[in-house]
Design a protein around this motif. Structure first.
Motif, PDB file in Angstrom:
ATOM      1  N   HIS A 183       0.838  -1.204   0.000  1.00 38.28           N
ATOM      2  CA  HIS A 183       0.000   0.000   0.000  1.00 38.28           C
ATOM      3  C   HIS A 183       0.873   1.254   0.000  1.00 38.28           C
ATOM      4  O   HIS A 183       0.611   2.208  -0.750  1.00 38.28           O
ATOM      5  CB  HIS A 183      -0.910  -0.017   1.222  1.00 38.28           C
ATOM      6  N   ASP A 184       1.916   1.272   0.835  1.00 44.29           N
ATOM      7  CA  ASP A 184       2.811   2.437   0.872  1.00 44.29           C
ATOM      8  C   ASP A 184       3.523   2.627  -0.463  1.00 44.29           C
ATOM      9  O   ASP A 184       3.715   3.751  -0.916  1.00 44.29           O
ATOM     10  CB  ASP A 184       3.841   2.269   1.993  1.00 44.29           C
ATOM     11  N   GLN A 187       1.320   4.241  -2.838  1.00 45.77           N
ATOM     12  CA  GLN A 187       1.141   5.654  -2.527  1.00 45.77           C
ATOM     13  C   GLN A 187       2.462   6.428  -2.595  1.00 45.77           C
ATOM     14  O   GLN A 187       2.494   7.595  -2.182  1.00 45.77           O
ATOM     15  CB  GLN A 187       0.539   5.804  -1.121  1.00 45.77           C
ATOM     16  N   THR A 188       3.510   5.750  -3.091  1.00 46.78           N
ATOM     17  CA  THR A 188       4.857   6.350  -3.203  1.00 46.78           C
ATOM     18  C   THR A 188       5.339   6.862  -1.853  1.00 46.78           C
ATOM     19  O   THR A 188       6.032   7.869  -1.772  1.00 46.78           O
ATOM     20  CB  THR A 188       4.901   7.482  -4.246  1.00 46.78           C
ATOM     21  N   ALA A 189       4.939   6.164  -0.763  1.00 41.59           N
ATOM     22  CA  ALA A 189       5.387   6.542   0.574  1.00 41.59           C
ATOM     23  C   ALA A 189       6.130   5.389   1.228  1.00 41.59           C
ATOM     24  O   ALA A 189       6.137   5.249   2.439  1.00 41.59           O
ATOM     25  CB  ALA A 189       4.192   6.950   1.432  1.00 41.59           C
ATOM     26  N   TYR A 190       6.739   4.535   0.417  1.00 42.07           N
ATOM     27  CA  TYR A 190       7.409   3.346   0.938  1.00 42.07           C
ATOM     28  C   TYR A 190       8.700   3.724   1.650  1.00 42.07           C
ATOM     29  O   TYR A 190       9.498   4.514   1.144  1.00 42.07           O
ATOM     30  CB  TYR A 190       7.713   2.376  -0.209  1.00 42.07           C
TER      31      TYR A 190
END
Length: 443
Positions: A183-184, A187-190
Motif C-alpha cells: 500500500h505504501d 502511494q509512493t510513501a514506501y
C-alpha cells in the motif's frame, strides 16, 4: 532454513498423530477387553495374586481371595487349569452359568465376559481366568475411567489450538506487513526499513521481504529519477524556448535588415532544441524492449566511428586497439550510439596532438570497452554524479545537455554491465563499458 513448508507439514502430522493416538486410546477405553483387563482396579494383579495364594496356601485361601474381590468389586471369577477342570469353586453361581450356556454370546447377558491366561513364574502352570463383570459396574467404571482420555483430548486440543494459532500468526502478521508495504509503495510513501525486521527471518517470508525491499528501493529510485528527469527536462526545454520567444519578439519589432540577422539565431536555437529532444527520446527508448540480441561486429562499429570522427574533427587522431577474440551478443545500434556519445565527449575535451585511445579487450568473462582522452578530466567529487541525466561538471565549457553519459550508462545496463567513469592515472579521462560475455537477464 526454517521453512514454512516443513512447519505446516509438521503441524499437520502432529495433529494427525495426536488424533489417531487419542482415537486408539478412547476406543480401548470404551470397547476393548484388553483395556478393561489392564486398567480395571478389580482385575489389577488378580491373576498373579491368586496364583501365588493357590500354589502357596491352597485352594481354600485362593477361593477366599476370589470372594473378597467379588464383595469389593462385584466381579465373578472362575479359574480353569490346563486340563480344563475348575480348580476352585469360584464366585460364579451355577444358575448364572446355566443361563449363560443357554444364551451363549448373546449381548442381552447382564454381564460382560472376559478371559485371560496367566502362567505362574514359580510353577510354570497356566491358568485360564474367566471374569464376568455386570454391565452397571462396568458402566460406572467407564464413567470414572473416562476422565483421563477426556483430559488427554482436552490437552491435545489446547496444544493443537496453540500450534495452529502460532502458525497462523507467523503467516498472517508478515503478510499484513507486506500488504502495508505494498500500500505504501502504491502511494509512493514506501520506507526502505519498513520490512527490515521481517527480512531477518530465514524462511520464505523473509526471502520475500528481502526481494520486496530490493524491488521497493528500485521502484522508489526509478520514481525519483523519473520525477527528477521531468523537472530537468522542463528546465532544459525552458531555456531554448525562452531564447526562441525572445528572438521572435525581437524579429517582430525589427526591420528587414535586422530581421535577416536574427534568422540564423532562430535556426540555431531550433537546432539545439531538436538535438535536446532527440537525446531525450533516445534515453527514453532505452527503457523499451530492444528485441532479440544479435552478434556485434566491433571491427565494423569502431571503423564507422573512426570515419565519423574524421569528418567532424579532422584535427583529432584516434588510436584503436581491438583483441581478436572479442565476441559479444547485444544490440549494435544501442551500443554504437553509446560509444558515439563517449567519443564525442572525448573529442570535445581532448587536446590536439594527443590521440584518443579506444580499446576493446577481454578480461576473464567480461568485455572492457574503453574510450580515453588526454583532457583535463573531472574533479573527483563529481565523478559519482556523472551519468545522471542533465548533469554537467562545473567549469566545463562547450555544448551538450548532460545526456550523453546517461544514454551510455543505460545502454551498458541493458547489456547486463556497467559504465565505469574515472580519471586516468596518467592524465585525462577514461570511460569504460564493463560487459559480461555470457548472455544474461537484462534489467
Amino acid at each position: 532454513m526454517r521453512s514454512l513448508f516443513w512447519r505446516i507439514l509438521a503441524t499437520f502430522w502432529l495433529a494427525i498423530a495426536l488424533v489417531a493416538g487419542l482415537s486408539l486410546l478412547l476406543g480401548r477405553a470404551l470397547n476393548q477387553d484388553a483395556w478393561i483387563l489392564n486398567l480395571h482396579p478389580g482385575l489389577d494383579g488378580l491373576d498373579r495374586k491368586w496364583a501365588k495364594r493357590y500354589e502357596q496356601q491352597g485352594p481354600a485361601a485362593a477361593q477366599d481371595f476370589l470372594e473378597q474381590r467379588k464383595r469389593k468389586y462385584r466381579i465373578d471369577t472362575q479359574v480353569l487349569g490346563e486340563s480344563g477342570q475348575q480348580l476352585v469353586k469360584g464366585t460364579f453361581p451355577s444358575r448364572a452359568a446355566a443361563f449363560e450356556a443357554r444364551h451363549g454370546d448373546d449381548r442381552r447377558l447382564p454381564w460382560r465376559r472376559l478371559t485371560a491366561e496367566y502362567t505362574s513364574p514359580d510353577s510354570g502352570e497356566s491358568y485360564l481366568f474367566i471374569y464376568r463383570i455386570p454391565h452397571p459396574e462396568l458402566a460406572a467404571w467407564h464413567r470414572a475411567s473416562l476422565f483421563w482420555p477426556l483430559s488427554a483430548i482436552a490437552i491435545a486440543l489446547v496444544v493443537l489450538t496453540l500450534f495452529s494459532l502460532l502458525l497462523t500468526l507467523s503467516i498472517t502478521r508478515p503478510l499484513d506487513r507486506l500488504r502495508g508495504a505494498v500500500h505504501d509503495l502504491g502511494q509512493t510513501a514506501y520506507q526502505q526499513n519498513s520490512l527490515a525486521r521481517l527480512a531477518t527471518r530465514r524462511d520464505e517470508l523473509g526471502l520475500l521481504a528481502k526481494d520486496f525491499n530490493r524491488m521497493g528501493e528500485r521502484l522508489q529510485g526509478l520514481i525519483g529519477s523519473q520525477r527528477q528527469l521531468l523537472r530537468d527536462v522542463s528546465h532544459e526545454l525552458r531555456s531554448p524556448l525562452a531564447r526562441l520567444r525572445i528572438a521572435l519578439a525581437l524579429a517582430e519589432r525589427a526591420d528587414a535588415a535586422e530581421r535577416d540577422k536574427l534568422w540564423p539565431r532562430l535556426g540555431q536555437e531550433c537546432d539545439r532544441l531538436e538535438v535536446l529532444i532527440s537525446e531525450i527520446l533516445a534515453l527514453a527508448r532505452l527503457d523499451a524492449d530492444p528485441g532479440a540480441a544479435q552478434p556485434i561486429d566491433f571491427l565494423a562499429m569502431l571503423g564507422k566511428l573512426q570515419d565519423d570522427a574524421r569528418l567532424t574533427a579532422p584535427e583529432q587522431r584516434l588510436q584503436i586497439q581491438l583483441d581478436r577474440d572479442v565476441q559479444l551478443e547485444g544490440w549494435p545500434d544501442m551500443l554504437e550510439r553509446a560509444l558515439d556519445n563517449l567519443l564525442r565527449n572525448a573529442l570535445r575535451f581532448n587536446p590536439v596532438g594527443q590521440p584518443i585511445e579506444i580499446s576493446a579487450r577481454r578480461q576473464a568473462e567480461r568485455l572492457l570497452l574503453s574510450v580515453r582522452d588526454h583532457g583535463p578530466g573531472v574533479a573527483a567529487e563529481h565523478l559519482a554524479q556523472l551519468g545522471e541525466p542533465f548533469f554537467r561538471a562545473p567549469g566545463q565549457s562547450g555544448g551538450g545537455h548532460g545526456l550523453g553519459l546517461a544514454i551510455a550508462r543505460r545502454a551498458a545496463q541493458r547489456h547486463g554491465g556497467e559504465l565505469l567513469l574515472a580519471n586516468h592515472p596518467e592524465g585525462g579521462f577514461v570511460a569504460t563499458f564493463s560487459l559480461p560475455l555470457q548472455p544474461q537477464d537484462r534489467p
